[in-house]
Scaffold this active site. Structure first.
Site, short mmCIF file in Angstrom:
data_model
loop_
_atom_site.label_atom_id
_atom_site.label_comp_id
_atom_site.label_asym_id
_atom_site.label_seq_id
_atom_site.Cartn_x
_atom_site.Cartn_y
_atom_site.Cartn_z
N LYS A 75 39.60 52.75 32.53
CA LYS A 75 39.90 53.80 31.55
C LYS A 75 39.53 55.15 32.13
O LYS A 75 38.43 55.33 32.65
CB LYS A 75 39.15 53.54 30.24
N HIS A 124 34.31 50.68 27.43
CA HIS A 124 35.65 50.25 27.82
C HIS A 124 35.63 49.75 29.26
O HIS A 124 34.63 49.91 29.97
CB HIS A 124 36.65 51.40 27.69
#
Length: 289
Positions: A180, A176
């Site tokens: 995040k 990600h």
């Protein structure tokens, strides 16, 4: 993923009139990363319309047009931190805020009898229990990932685990963007839970989250997790089933957050007339009863 509080805005069309044939949807944390994408998704949906955009009290985004917030041009609906005044204009809420905001958001939905779609990740056991409690009073959809493809992947993982899982080494890795804050991702954990459930294992007992040093030979019962955080990666997830002489990799790659937002809006439309209870995206898509 989004703001940790409220913002609410009364939504109207360009002519100032609401379409009563469409479902009226509100967003908690409309100024967050997913909140802005949800605004865009609702703008292009022909079954639902945005009627409330909520942020925390005192937010810098108060009074801004939601379209300018999302970068799609003025929409004639402004951001507000006064949700109680706008409750009558909302039929379903969507919450992609932070775990710390979940309890207050659920309490508001319960107090006003509003169904809610929750996509907040990184929830602990106590916060997941709040979802269970809320679902005794209002309809709630909770999913780690609202992508249609990911939810199909979960079904494939269960099938693969039943066929290959007892003889294979199973590893899950995910990537990600750098912003995040939770790891592994909620989707990666959901993948592990789907596999473990199909094999009759307890994920809490067999999961390994990263390895370092002299770890010894790999126990076959383990389900390993690896995490990558880099750049602007939207989301990539892979499950590896590796046996001697062959391996199978099942991968999902998201290239736009709109895939998650569109799925959440789809869940909101589905949830509107459901009785109280806790539902998931598998049920929304008709993949399970």
């Amino acid at each position: 993923m989004a703001d940790d509080g409220w913002e609410f805005r009364h939504n109207a069309s360009q002519t100032g009139e609401l379409d009563n044939k469409m479902i009226n949807v509100g967003i908690f944390g409309a100024n967050g990363r997913m909140g802005r994408v949800l605004i865009e998704a609702l703008q292009h949906n022909d079954q639902a319309q945005l009627t409330a955009a909520l942020v925390r009290s005192g937010s810098d985004w108060l009074g801004m047009d939601v379209g300018e917030l999302a970068g799609i041009g003025r929409q004639g609906l402004t951001v507000s931190d006064r949700p109680d005044e706008q409750a009558d204009s909302v039929e379903v809420m969507i919450d992609f805020t932070l775990p710390e905001a979940l309890e207050s958001n659920l309490n508001w939905c319960i107090a006003h009898g509003k169904p809610v779609v929750v996509g907040t990740t990184g929830l602990n056991a106590a916060q997941k229990a709040l979802l269970q409690q809320a679902a005794t009073k209002i309809p709630v959809v909770f999913a780690a990932n609202y992508s249609v493809g990911v939810n199909l992947l979960l079904n494939l993982l269960r099938q693969t685990a039943r066929v290959m899982g007892e003889s294979c080494d199973i590893e899950i890795w995910e990537a990600h963007h750098r912003h995040k804050v939770d790891a592994p991702s909620g989707t990666a954990v959901a993948m592990g839970e789907a596999i473990a459930d199909a094999l009759g294992r307890d994920l809490d007992q067999c999961a390994v989250y990263g390895r370092q040093g002299h770890t010894g030979a790999r126990p076959q019962q383990q389900i390993g997790f690896a995490t990558i955080r880099a750049g602007d990666v939207v989301g990539e997830h892979t499950a590896l089933f590796a046996d001697i002489g062959e391996r199978l990799e099942l991968t999902h790659k998201a290239t736009s957050r709109l895939t998650f937002a569109n799925g959440a809006v789809r869940a909101a439309i589905w949830l509107k007339d459901k009785p109280e209870g806790l539902y998931d995206m598998q049920q929304v898509l008709g993949l399970q009863s």
